[in-house]
Enzyme design. Structure first.
Site, PDB file in Angstrom:
ATOM      1  N   VAL A   1       0.845  -1.195   0.000  1.00  0.00           N
ATOM      2  CA  VAL A   1       0.000   0.000   0.000  1.00  0.00           C
ATOM      3  C   VAL A   1       0.878   1.242   0.000  1.00  0.00           C
ATOM      4  O   VAL A   1       1.871   1.324   0.730  1.00  0.00           O
ATOM      5  CB  VAL A   1      -0.928   0.013   1.228  1.00  0.00           C
ATOM      6  CG1 VAL A   1      -1.700   1.322   1.328  1.00  0.00           C
ATOM      7  CG2 VAL A   1      -1.903  -1.157   1.151  1.00  0.00           C
ATOM      8  N   CYS A   2       0.499   2.218  -0.806  1.00  0.00           N
ATOM      9  CA  CYS A   2       1.268   3.457  -0.918  1.00  0.00           C
ATOM     10  C   CYS A   2       0.396   4.639  -0.526  1.00  0.00           C
ATOM     11  O   CYS A   2      -0.406   5.126  -1.316  1.00  0.00           O
ATOM     12  CB  CYS A   2       1.773   3.623  -2.353  1.00  0.00           C
ATOM     13  SG  CYS A   2       2.827   5.067  -2.601  1.00  0.00           S
ATOM     14  N   ILE A   3       0.519   5.064   0.727  1.00  0.00           N
ATOM     15  CA  ILE A   3      -0.178   6.248   1.213  1.00  0.00           C
ATOM     16  C   ILE A   3       0.785   7.068   2.062  1.00  0.00           C
ATOM     17  O   ILE A   3       1.748   6.549   2.609  1.00  0.00           O
ATOM     18  CB  ILE A   3      -1.438   5.898   2.043  1.00  0.00           C
ATOM     19  CG1 ILE A   3      -1.108   4.890   3.145  1.00  0.00           C
ATOM     20  CG2 ILE A   3      -2.554   5.378   1.154  1.00  0.00           C
ATOM     21  CD1 ILE A   3      -2.300   4.534   4.014  1.00  0.00           C
TER      22      ILE A   3
END
Length: 233
Positions: free
Chosen positions: A90-92
Site C-alpha cells: 500500500v502506498c499512502i
C-alpha cells in the site's frame, strides 16, 4: 531503553488497545505473541463501495525503531487499486518516512510521525478503498482505468474488482469467515478468531478509544483524503 524495547512496548500497548476496542470492518491478530513485529490484518470491503462483500488479507510489518519509523502494509489478497502496487504494498502518505521529498508532492506533516498508530493507518486504508487518490498512483494502469470508470462509466475497472471480491469471498468461506451483508453487521467490532466469540461486541462510536497511551484523531481527520497521497513513480 533500546529502540527494540521501545517498539515492543509500543506494539504491546497498541495490540492491547485494539483488542479492547476493535475497529469496525477490520480483524487484527498476531500469530506469535513473542514476535509483535508482524500482524495479520483482515479488511472487510466497506459498504457501498466496489469492495463491499469482500475480505482482504494483509500483513503489517513493523521496524525495530517503531514508532519513530512507519510500518509497511501489504495485501496478500490480490488487489487492483490505484494506490496499491501489484505486489500488494500500500502506498499512502501516512506510511512514508517523515522526510522532506519535494518530488513526492507530499507535505512533511502528511507523512508518518510518532503520534500516528495502527488505528490511524487502518482507518486510512479503509478510506483509501472508498476514495482512491489518482494524483500520483502506485498502479498507473489501475488509476487510468478508475478515471475512465468515474468519468465515462467504463465497466472494466468495476469488473476486475468484482472478480477479486468474489475470489476473496470464496477464500473467506473456506476459512469459516462470515462476510458482513449489511451496514449493521459491518459495524460489529470483530475480534480475532483466536479469542472467544463472547468478546465480539457492537459499539455506536466507531473510533472511541479509552486507552491512555495514545490520543486518537477525530473521524474527519482519520478519513482526510490527504492521508492517501502517493509517491511519484
Amino acid at each position: 531503553m533500546e529502540a527494540g524495547s521501545v517498539a515492543i512496548r509500543a506494539l504491546h500497548l497498541e495490540i492491547k488497545s485494539i483488542r479492547k476496542d476493535p475497529i469496525e470492518g477490520v480483524v487484527v491478530d498476531v500469530d506469535d505473541e513473542s514476535n509483535l513485529f508482524e500482524w495479520n490484518i483482515g479488511v472487510f470491503g466497506p459498504p457501498k463501495t466496489l469492495y463491499e462483500g469482500g475480505y482482504f488479507k494483509a500483513k503489517m510489518t513493523f521496524p525495530q525503531d517503531y514508532p519513530y519509523s512507519p510500518p509497511s502494509f501489504k495485501f496478500s489478497t490480490k488487489m487492483w487499486h490505484p494506490n496499491i502496487y501489484e505486489t500488494g504494498d500500500v502506498c499512502i502518505s501516512i506510511l512514508h518516512p517523515p522526510t522532506n521529498d519535494p518530488r513526492s508532492g507530499e507535505l512533511p506533516q502528511e507523512r508518518w510521525n510518532p503520534t500516528q498508530n495502527v488505528r490511524t493507518i487502518l482507518l486510512s486504508v479503509i478510506s483509501l478503498l472508498n476514495e482512491p487518490n489518482t494524483s500520483s498512483p502506485a498502479n498507473v494502469d489501475a488509476s487510468v482505468m478508475f478515471k475512465k470508470y468515474q468519468l465515462s462509466g467504463d465497466k472494466e475497472y468495476q469488473t476486475i474488482i468484482s472478480k477479486q471480491v468474489l475470489n476473496s469471498r470464496l477464500e473467506a468461506e473456506k476459512e469459516g469467515i462470515h462476510i458482513p451483508s449489511s451496514i449493521e453487521e459491518y459495524c460489529i467490532k470483530h475480534k480475532p478468531h483466536s479469542q472467544s466469540d463472547s468478546n465480539i461486541d457492537i459499539c455506536d462510536d466507531w473510533y472511541d478509544d479509552d486507552d491512555d497511551y495514545l490520543e486518537q484523531d477525530d473521524e474527519e481527520e482519520c478519513f482526510d483524503n490527504d492521508d492517501s497521497g502517493n509517491e511519484d513513480q
